[in-house]
Write a protein that holds these residues in place. Sequence first.
Motif, PDB file in Angstrom:
ATOM      1  N   LYS A   1       0.894  -1.121  -0.021  1.00  0.00           N
ATOM      2  CA  LYS A   1       0.135   0.199   0.016  1.00  0.00           C
ATOM      3  C   LYS A   1       0.853   1.384   0.083  1.00  0.00           C
ATOM      4  O   LYS A   1       0.589   2.277  -1.035  1.00  0.00           O
ATOM      5  CB  LYS A   1      -0.891   0.018   1.437  1.00  0.00           C
ATOM      6  CG  LYS A   1      -1.978  -1.140   1.452  1.00  0.00           C
ATOM      7  CD  LYS A   1      -3.032  -0.786   2.535  1.00  0.00           C
ATOM      8  CE  LYS A   1      -2.222  -0.626   3.812  1.00  0.00           C
ATOM      9  NZ  LYS A   1      -1.539  -1.860   4.292  1.00  0.00           N
ATOM     10  N   THR A   2       1.761   1.413   1.033  1.00  0.00           N
ATOM     11  CA  THR A   2       2.661   2.554   1.091  1.00  0.00           C
ATOM     12  C   THR A   2       3.519   2.800  -0.202  1.00  0.00           C
ATOM     13  O   THR A   2       3.739   3.868  -0.567  1.00  0.00           O
ATOM     14  CB  THR A   2       3.312   2.371   2.205  1.00  0.00           C
ATOM     15  OG1 THR A   2       2.722   2.318   3.534  1.00  0.00           O
ATOM     16  CG2 THR A   2       4.323   3.735   2.522  1.00  0.00           C
TER      17      THR A   2
ATOM     18  N   ASP B   1      -1.106   8.454   4.836  1.00  0.00           N
ATOM     19  CA  ASP B   1      -0.812   6.870   5.103  1.00  0.00           C
ATOM     20  C   ASP B   1      -0.932   6.720   6.598  1.00  0.00           C
ATOM     21  O   ASP B   1       0.136   7.183   7.245  1.00  0.00           O
ATOM     22  CB  ASP B   1       0.608   6.557   4.571  1.00  0.00           C
ATOM     23  CG  ASP B   1       0.855   5.170   4.912  1.00  0.00           C
ATOM     24  OD1 ASP B   1       0.241   4.363   5.185  1.00  0.00           O
ATOM     25  OD2 ASP B   1       2.323   5.090   4.427  1.00  0.00           O
ATOM     26  N   TYR B   2      -1.794   6.316   7.254  1.00  0.00           N
ATOM     27  CA  TYR B   2      -2.985   5.863   6.859  1.00  0.00           C
ATOM     28  C   TYR B   2      -4.060   6.140   7.736  1.00  0.00           C
ATOM     29  O   TYR B   2      -3.946   6.626   8.959  1.00  0.00           O
ATOM     30  CB  TYR B   2      -2.863   4.078   6.538  1.00  0.00           C
ATOM     31  CG  TYR B   2      -2.560   3.161   7.760  1.00  0.00           C
ATOM     32  CD1 TYR B   2      -3.445   2.751   8.600  1.00  0.00           C
ATOM     33  CD2 TYR B   2      -1.306   3.177   7.882  1.00  0.00           C
ATOM     34  CE1 TYR B   2      -2.918   2.127   9.674  1.00  0.00           C
ATOM     35  CE2 TYR B   2      -0.818   2.465   9.228  1.00  0.00           C
ATOM     36  CZ  TYR B   2      -1.687   1.825   9.757  1.00  0.00           C
ATOM     37  OH  TYR B   2      -1.250   0.825  11.079  1.00  0.00           O
ATOM     38  N   ILE B   3      -5.411   5.847   7.192  1.00  0.00           N
ATOM     39  CA  ILE B   3      -6.538   6.287   7.998  1.00  0.00           C
ATOM     40  C   ILE B   3      -6.687   5.839   9.346  1.00  0.00           C
ATOM     41  O   ILE B   3      -7.075   6.831  10.446  1.00  0.00           O
ATOM     42  CB  ILE B   3      -8.116   6.142   7.272  1.00  0.00           C
ATOM     43  CG1 ILE B   3      -8.218   6.883   6.073  1.00  0.00           C
ATOM     44  CG2 ILE B   3      -8.964   6.043   8.416  1.00  0.00           C
ATOM     45  CD1 ILE B   3      -9.490   6.380   5.362  1.00  0.00           C
ATOM     46  N   GLN B   4      -6.204   4.652   9.676  1.00  0.00           N
ATOM     47  CA  GLN B   4      -6.306   4.348  11.080  1.00  0.00           C
ATOM     48  C   GLN B   4      -5.410   4.852  12.322  1.00  0.00           C
ATOM     49  O   GLN B   4      -5.610   4.765  13.442  1.00  0.00           O
ATOM     50  CB  GLN B   4      -6.130   2.607  11.154  1.00  0.00           C
ATOM     51  CG  GLN B   4      -7.370   2.006  10.679  1.00  0.00           C
ATOM     52  CD  GLN B   4      -7.471   1.843   9.205  1.00  0.00           C
ATOM     53  OE1 GLN B   4      -6.534   2.125   8.341  1.00  0.00           O
ATOM     54  NE2 GLN B   4      -8.637   1.343   8.670  1.00  0.00           N
TER      55      GLN B   4
ATOM     56  N   LEU C   1      -5.028   5.691   2.789  1.00  0.00           N
ATOM     57  CA  LEU C   1      -4.633   4.237   2.521  1.00  0.00           C
ATOM     58  C   LEU C   1      -5.486   3.762   3.926  1.00  0.00           C
ATOM     59  O   LEU C   1      -5.585   4.686   5.020  1.00  0.00           O
ATOM     60  CB  LEU C   1      -3.084   4.110   2.983  1.00  0.00           C
ATOM     61  CG  LEU C   1      -2.195   4.207   1.618  1.00  0.00           C
ATOM     62  CD1 LEU C   1      -2.457   5.376   0.879  1.00  0.00           C
ATOM     63  CD2 LEU C   1      -0.751   3.505   2.283  1.00  0.00           C
ATOM     64  N   SER C   2      -5.742   2.649   3.646  1.00  0.00           N
ATOM     65  CA  SER C   2      -6.565   1.975   4.982  1.00  0.00           C
ATOM     66  C   SER C   2      -6.218   0.545   5.031  1.00  0.00           C
ATOM     67  O   SER C   2      -5.902  -0.033   4.155  1.00  0.00           O
ATOM     68  CB  SER C   2      -8.036   1.851   4.250  1.00  0.00           C
ATOM     69  OG  SER C   2      -8.608   1.325   5.524  1.00  0.00           O
TER      70      SER C   2
ATOM     71  N   PHE D   1      13.307  -2.642  -4.905  1.00  0.00           N
ATOM     72  CA  PHE D   1      13.146  -1.128  -4.778  1.00  0.00           C
ATOM     73  C   PHE D   1      11.620  -0.591  -4.411  1.00  0.00           C
ATOM     74  O   PHE D   1      11.393   0.661  -4.615  1.00  0.00           O
ATOM     75  CB  PHE D   1      13.285  -0.535  -6.088  1.00  0.00           C
ATOM     76  CG  PHE D   1      14.633  -1.246  -6.756  1.00  0.00           C
ATOM     77  CD1 PHE D   1      15.965  -0.926  -5.976  1.00  0.00           C
ATOM     78  CD2 PHE D   1      14.931  -1.630  -7.930  1.00  0.00           C
ATOM     79  CE1 PHE D   1      17.183  -1.564  -6.519  1.00  0.00           C
ATOM     80  CE2 PHE D   1      15.856  -2.094  -8.387  1.00  0.00           C
ATOM     81  CZ  PHE D   1      17.376  -1.952  -7.481  1.00  0.00           C
ATOM     82  N   ALA D   2      10.941  -1.612  -3.859  1.00  0.00           N
ATOM     83  CA  ALA D   2       9.444  -1.122  -3.459  1.00  0.00           C
ATOM     84  C   ALA D   2       8.732  -0.577  -4.670  1.00  0.00           C
ATOM     85  O   ALA D   2       8.170   0.601  -4.453  1.00  0.00           O
ATOM     86  CB  ALA D   2       9.443  -0.442  -1.965  1.00  0.00           C
TER      87      ALA D   2
END
Length: 493
Positions: free
Chosen positions: A219-220, A334-337, A376-377, A476-477
């Motif tokens: 996600k990130t 990054d991120y909602i929570q 993001l979630s 390299f993500a």
Amino acid sequence: METKPDNAVLPQNLEAEQALLGAILVNNKAFEKVSEYLKPFHFADSIHAKIFEVISKLIQRGHIADVITLKNYFEQEGSLNEVGGHKYLLKLADSASPLTNVEYYGQFIYDKYLRRELIATGYDIVNSAMEEDLDSDANTQIEQAEKRLFELSNQGDINGGFVSFGEALTNSLSLIEQAYQKEGKLSGLPTGLDALDAKTGGLNNSDLIILAGRPAMGKTALATNIAFNVAEYMSRAKESEVDPKNRGVAFFSLEMSADQLASRILSTVTQTSSHKMRTGELEESEFIRVAAGVRELENIPLYIDDSPGVNINTIRTRARRLKRNKGLGLIVIDYIQLISGSGNKKNEGNRVQELSEISRGLKILAKELNVPVIALSQLNRGVEQRDDKRPVMSDLRESGSIEQDADIVMFVFRENYYIKNEEPKQHAGETPEHFQNRVEEWETRIRKTENIGEVIIGKQRHGPTGTVQLFWNGEFAQFGNLIREENLPDQIG
């Protein structure tokens, strides 16, 4: 004690208002020079506001706006005396001259309006500060003041109100025209990921886009790739493509520090191992490449806020400030929570209600600033308990109203991650040959999915749902465009 401004000393220039109205009555083409920004409520004199409103209606309907048509309109309405009568309309027309600079007078009138609004805002701030309200502390009042000042600086009717269907249609046609004229036919900002852009039309203003997934899905990485791609596009786009006021990407990184995020982007862009960068095990050529990358990227309009535990009000205030001071066209969170609650007593101890408040706040923020917001979630653990671990919309249900508030919901999924965790184990009584076949099948599945990432669009308010495949480089993500083998050029020799 409540204080109010004295109307007699408020900034205004009635002569300028008269000259502008007169010039338009003499030559209706002059209206085009001010119609884009000047509205009836910008006039200090209510009579002038009424006359300008009627002039606008007549011209927009294709009619001539002059003393005769205005007199006829006001007589039928029964309000001719309220606007000074026929003599005052003649006086306005006579006040114009061939040298009247309509654009100058329009801007002058608008400036006076802003000053009146600024004074009114100042008095409201003073009166609010004088009242000690337990539900509205000083920080809340500061945020409210910044909101009003931001709205004022953004050249709009701060009181809001209805928009006619005709005006909405005109605005819609303008967006369609922009999309038609853009290369690739995108209506929004390009993410740099062609398959995703083809499905969504890019990142569109006022949209709340939820990017969800389980840990380790990327996600990130995907959000970071998109944020950088958009910022890079903004840095080289022409003014006709991206307004300078919209050049900027705000990245609220509540989990990772700004340095870590910058290092990850640098690793991706320079194709240098982030592990080597952290440990200092770089070869000279790699260090030179990284240093050159820093010099090349340092002016990219990407702004990172890594303050932990910020609440929705703080995010809103800082985003407004960034847009006002430097420009802003995209927000990534990054991120909602990890966003803190606003402190609303009604929601204390109820995290579901807090998340609902946060998601609603993010949608309001997207509309208010007229920029796309990517949030993001995390997903609940129910995904892990299914045979097919691809996320579905129901996996978001425990997150309050996120599904309801979002314009687009996207899930990041990498099947390879789960396949690696399914390494075959030899069953009792199983022949070595059969076991070896199962191992080989498992290894084949790993190779086939190793560089594949999926973005599953579970909801799209204005477009289709479905799945797009992206290239994934774990070292390299990095997410990128996937090139199929059948699309590769034939090799020679």
